[in-house]
Design a protein around this motif. Structure first.
Motif, PDB file in Angstrom:
ATOM      1  N   SER A  59       0.242  89.497  22.327  1.00 18.37           N
ATOM      2  CA  SER A  59       0.957  90.469  22.685  1.00 18.37           C
ATOM      3  C   SER A  59       0.897  90.582  24.091  1.00 18.37           C
ATOM      4  CB  SER A  59       0.000  92.045  22.141  1.00 18.37           C
ATOM      5  OG  SER A  59       0.915  92.913  23.015  1.00 18.37           O
ATOM      6  N   ASP A  60       2.315  91.122  24.684  1.00 21.53           N
ATOM      7  CA  ASP A  60       2.544  91.291  26.443  1.00 21.53           C
ATOM      8  C   ASP A  60       2.508  92.630  26.646  1.00 21.53           C
ATOM      9  OD1 ASP A  60       2.733  90.464  28.901  1.00 21.53           O
ATOM     10  OD2 ASP A  60       4.625  89.778  28.630  1.00 21.53           O
ATOM     11  N   THR A  61       2.017  93.111  27.560  1.00 25.28           N
ATOM     12  CA  THR A  61       1.698  94.624  28.141  1.00 25.28           C
ATOM     13  C   THR A  61       3.123  95.201  28.277  1.00 25.28           C
ATOM     14  OG1 THR A  61       0.842  93.594  30.238  1.00 25.28           O
ATOM     15  CG2 THR A  61      -0.731  94.403  28.600  1.00 25.28           C
ATOM     16  N   VAL A  62       3.993  94.326  28.603  1.00 23.17           N
ATOM     17  CA  VAL A  62       5.575  95.167  28.941  1.00 23.17           C
ATOM     18  C   VAL A  62       6.565  94.959  27.753  1.00 23.17           C
ATOM     19  CG1 VAL A  62       5.221  94.487  31.255  1.00 23.17           C
ATOM     20  CG2 VAL A  62       6.477  92.661  29.915  1.00 23.17           C
ATOM     21  N   ASP A 169      -4.456 100.747  24.781  1.00 16.12           N
ATOM     22  CA  ASP A 169      -3.585 101.948  24.640  1.00 16.12           C
ATOM     23  C   ASP A 169      -3.328 102.921  26.204  1.00 16.12           C
ATOM     24  OD1 ASP A 169      -3.074 102.587  21.962  1.00 16.12           O
ATOM     25  OD2 ASP A 169      -5.230 103.258  21.569  1.00 16.12           O
ATOM     26  N   GLU A 170      -4.299 102.831  26.984  1.00 14.60           N
ATOM     27  CA  GLU A 170      -4.047 103.277  28.267  1.00 14.60           C
ATOM     28  C   GLU A 170      -3.118 102.322  28.949  1.00 14.60           C
ATOM     29  OE1 GLU A 170      -5.546 105.691  29.583  1.00 14.60           O
ATOM     30  OE2 GLU A 170      -6.842 106.456  28.122  1.00 14.60           O
ATOM     31  N   LEU A 171      -3.118 101.203  28.923  1.00 20.32           N
ATOM     32  CA  LEU A 171      -2.136 100.502  29.661  1.00 20.32           C
ATOM     33  C   LEU A 171      -0.728 100.482  29.186  1.00 20.32           C
ATOM     34  CD1 LEU A 171      -3.923  96.920  30.006  1.00 20.32           C
ATOM     35  CD2 LEU A 171      -3.859  98.823  31.642  1.00 20.32           C
ATOM     36  N   CYS A 177       5.197 105.311  29.254  1.00 20.50           N
ATOM     37  CA  CYS A 177       5.241 106.615  29.123  1.00 20.50           C
ATOM     38  C   CYS A 177       5.214 107.572  30.692  1.00 20.50           C
ATOM     39  CB  CYS A 177       4.190 107.377  27.979  1.00 20.50           C
ATOM     40  SG  CYS A 177       4.457 106.254  26.452  1.00 20.50           S
ATOM     41  N   GLN A 178       4.372 106.565  31.377  1.00 15.01           N
ATOM     42  CA  GLN A 178       4.200 107.413  32.663  1.00 15.01           C
ATOM     43  C   GLN A 178       5.059 106.634  33.850  1.00 15.01           C
ATOM     44  OE1 GLN A 178      -0.045 107.790  32.704  1.00 15.01           O
ATOM     45  NE2 GLN A 178      -0.101 109.069  30.983  1.00 15.01           N
ATOM     46  N   MET A 189      -7.472  99.550  37.371  1.00 15.07           N
ATOM     47  CA  MET A 189      -8.539  99.778  37.710  1.00 15.07           C
ATOM     48  C   MET A 189      -8.788 101.456  37.030  1.00 15.07           C
ATOM     49  SD  MET A 189     -10.125  98.312  41.063  1.00 15.07           S
ATOM     50  CE  MET A 189      -9.061  99.102  42.334  1.00 15.07           C
ATOM     51  N   ASP A 190      -7.767 102.133  37.080  1.00 13.37           N
ATOM     52  CA  ASP A 190      -8.105 103.639  36.626  1.00 13.37           C
ATOM     53  C   ASP A 190      -7.975 103.349  34.889  1.00 13.37           C
ATOM     54  OD1 ASP A 190      -7.743 104.639  39.001  1.00 13.37           O
ATOM     55  OD2 ASP A 190      -5.716 105.172  38.836  1.00 13.37           O
TER      56      ASP A 190
END
Length: 261
Positions: A59-62, A169-171, A177-178, A189-190
């Protein structure tokens, strides 16, 4: 038993399942358009007495389809938890390995890539898909290089696959969505802090740390995509077997049910 499963949302490629005497079930979804791929799964007995299903995902995060696929996979797992335990492991895929580190405006990038008309259609489609999952698709912010996110995901995997899945999920929510930039060190880091990933700051402050581990298993595919695993296997969708034209959750449920046969 041999199955070919073509999810409704999939444009190219298909998931290919083979039940082998060793009870190992290789799963490949080679579409370069949608890199989320259930790369390999096997099942064995877990300490709960249920079958343990191990699933590897490229998977890619974008990639928004990766987020959609993750949520559909989770739905399928929730509906079969009485029969199975699951271990989901995430591996890197680079849609655009040469994307700039500093990032570019997301909407401008995709308008240039697809053209204004196709961009609007694709955005409307993704908003519809995300709302169906209970999220709002946000095209604001930047897109760019995803190496740092993959370094962090790999680190999380060493600390437990539950943590790794929570980090994904956070990423995904931050980026899709944000309107947060996936290459922003503070955003990463967050996310790591929320999930409890140890050593994240040390990793991200050293741009060379973990790069070899991310890049080592990757194969360069046509078009420059980098894909986890030894090779890409392109499958003929008309080579026989059973094709299930259902939604992605039902497709995954059909696969899981096949393990009980």
């Amino acid at each position: 038993n041999r199955y070919q499963i073509v999810p409704r949302s999939q444009v190219k490629g298909q998931i290919f399942l083979t039940c082998m005497p060793s009870r190992l079930l290789p799963i490949r979804a080679p579409s370069l358009a949608k890199p989320t791929a259930l790369r390999f799964a096997k099942h064995m007995a877990s300490n709960t007495g249920k079958k343990l299903i191990q699933i590897d995902v490229s998977s890619d995060t974008v990639c928004p389809w990766c987020f959609v696929g993750k949520k559909n996979l989770e739905k399928a797992m929730e509906q079969t938890m009485d029969k199975f335990d699951f271990e989901v492991r995430w591996h890197p895929f680079f849609l655009n390995p040469d994307a700039p580190k500093e990032g570019v405006k997301k909407s401008d990038f995709y308008k240039t890539k697809f053209g204004p008309v196709q961009f609007e259609r694709a955005t409307a489609r993704m908003r519809e898909m995300f709302r169906g999952l209970g999220f709002e698709y946000d095209m604001s912010g930047l897109t760019g290089n995803t190496m740092d996110s993959h370094r962090l995901i790999t680190l999380a995997g060493h600390q437990g696959y539950d943590k790794q899945n929570a980090l994904l999920d956070e990423l995904f929510v931050s980026y899709f969505c944000q309107g947060k930039y996936i290459g922003d060190r503070q955003v990463l880091m967050d996310a790591a802090r929320k999930v409890g990933i140890e050593g994240a700051e040390e990793l991200l402050l050293d741009p060379s740390k973990g790069v070899d581990e991310v890049c080592f298993p990757l194969t360069v595919a046509p078009g420059g995509h980098r894909y986890f695993g030894k090779r890409l296997q392109l499958l003929n969708p008309f080579s026989g077997g059973t094709r299930l034209r259902k939604n992605s959750t039902n497709t995954l449920l059909a696969f899981l049910e096949s393990l009980t046969l």
